[in-house]
Design a protein around this motif. Structure first.
Motif, PDB file in Angstrom:
ATOM      1  N   ARG A   7       0.821  -1.204   0.000  1.00  0.00           N
ATOM      2  CA  ARG A   7       0.000   0.000   0.000  1.00  0.00           C
ATOM      3  C   ARG A   7       0.857   1.255   0.000  1.00  0.00           C
ATOM      4  NH1 ARG A   7      -2.925  -0.084   4.816  1.00  0.00           N
ATOM      5  NH2 ARG A   7      -2.758  -2.302   5.097  1.00  0.00           N
ATOM      6  N   LYS A   8       1.983   1.213   0.705  1.00  0.00           N
ATOM      7  CA  LYS A   8       2.858   2.377   0.766  1.00  0.00           C
ATOM      8  C   LYS A   8       3.453   2.683  -0.602  1.00  0.00           C
ATOM      9  CE  LYS A   8       6.515   4.385   3.552  1.00  0.00           C
ATOM     10  NZ  LYS A   8       7.420   4.212   4.665  1.00  0.00           N
ATOM     11  N   THR A   9       3.801   1.644  -1.342  1.00  0.00           N
ATOM     12  CA  THR A   9       4.368   1.878  -2.673  1.00  0.00           C
ATOM     13  C   THR A   9       3.302   2.316  -3.672  1.00  0.00           C
ATOM     14  OG1 THR A   9       4.159  -0.459  -3.221  1.00  0.00           O
ATOM     15  CG2 THR A   9       6.268   0.272  -2.328  1.00  0.00           C
ATOM     16  N   TYR A  15      -0.197   7.850   1.437  1.00  0.00           N
ATOM     17  CA  TYR A  15      -0.150   6.757   2.402  1.00  0.00           C
ATOM     18  C   TYR A  15      -0.216   7.302   3.829  1.00  0.00           C
ATOM     19  CZ  TYR A  15       1.411   2.732   5.075  1.00  0.00           C
ATOM     20  OH  TYR A  15       1.496   1.719   5.988  1.00  0.00           O
ATOM     21  N   GLY A  16      -1.124   6.778   4.614  1.00  0.00           N
ATOM     22  CA  GLY A  16      -1.261   7.158   6.011  1.00  0.00           C
ATOM     23  C   GLY A  16      -2.134   8.368   6.245  1.00  0.00           C
ATOM     24  N   GLN A  17      -2.575   9.036   5.193  1.00  0.00           N
ATOM     25  CA  GLN A  17      -3.451  10.189   5.354  1.00  0.00           C
ATOM     26  C   GLN A  17      -4.893   9.728   5.454  1.00  0.00           C
ATOM     27  OE1 GLN A  17      -2.737  12.825   2.101  1.00  0.00           O
ATOM     28  NE2 GLN A  17      -0.738  13.490   2.873  1.00  0.00           N
ATOM     29  N   SER A  30     -12.725  11.446   9.272  1.00  0.00           N
ATOM     30  CA  SER A  30     -12.688  11.759  10.704  1.00  0.00           C
ATOM     31  C   SER A  30     -13.357  13.099  10.988  1.00  0.00           C
ATOM     32  CB  SER A  30     -11.251  11.764  11.218  1.00  0.00           C
ATOM     33  OG  SER A  30     -10.494  12.755  10.575  1.00  0.00           O
ATOM     34  N   GLN A  31     -13.216  14.065  10.082  1.00  0.00           N
ATOM     35  CA  GLN A  31     -13.902  15.344  10.253  1.00  0.00           C
ATOM     36  C   GLN A  31     -15.414  15.175  10.165  1.00  0.00           C
ATOM     37  OE1 GLN A  31     -12.036  17.561   7.120  1.00  0.00           O
ATOM     38  NE2 GLN A  31     -10.594  18.565   8.524  1.00  0.00           N
TER      39      GLN A  31
END
Length: 71
Positions: A7-9, A15-17, A30-31
């Motif tokens: 997933r990171k590649t 990634y991670g946002q 989340s908002q």
């Protein structure tokens, strides 16, 4: 290769946002959950205030003779 590395590649900078609800609307999931939490809390506060005002007008007001002033 593990799932996280894959997933990171593939995601790159994203990634991670936190993902957005829709691509063209700058609101994250989340908002949106926070918005629902605050509006639900506000609705309950409004219901509580409405009941308080109703009890005051319906029961406490006539006990002090307010009905004769209004009516």
């Amino acid at each position: 290769m593990g799932e996280a590395k894959r997933r990171k590649t593939t995601d790159g900078e994203k990634y991670g946002q936190d993902p957005r609800i829709l691509p063209w609307i700058p609101i994250t999931k989340s908002q949106s959950e926070l918005f629902v939490t605050w509006t639900t809390r506000g609705a309950w506060v409004g219901i509580g205030l409405m009941v308080t005002v109703w009890v005051t007008i319906r029961f406490i007001g006539p006990a002090f003779g307010w009905w004769e002033i209004v009516g």
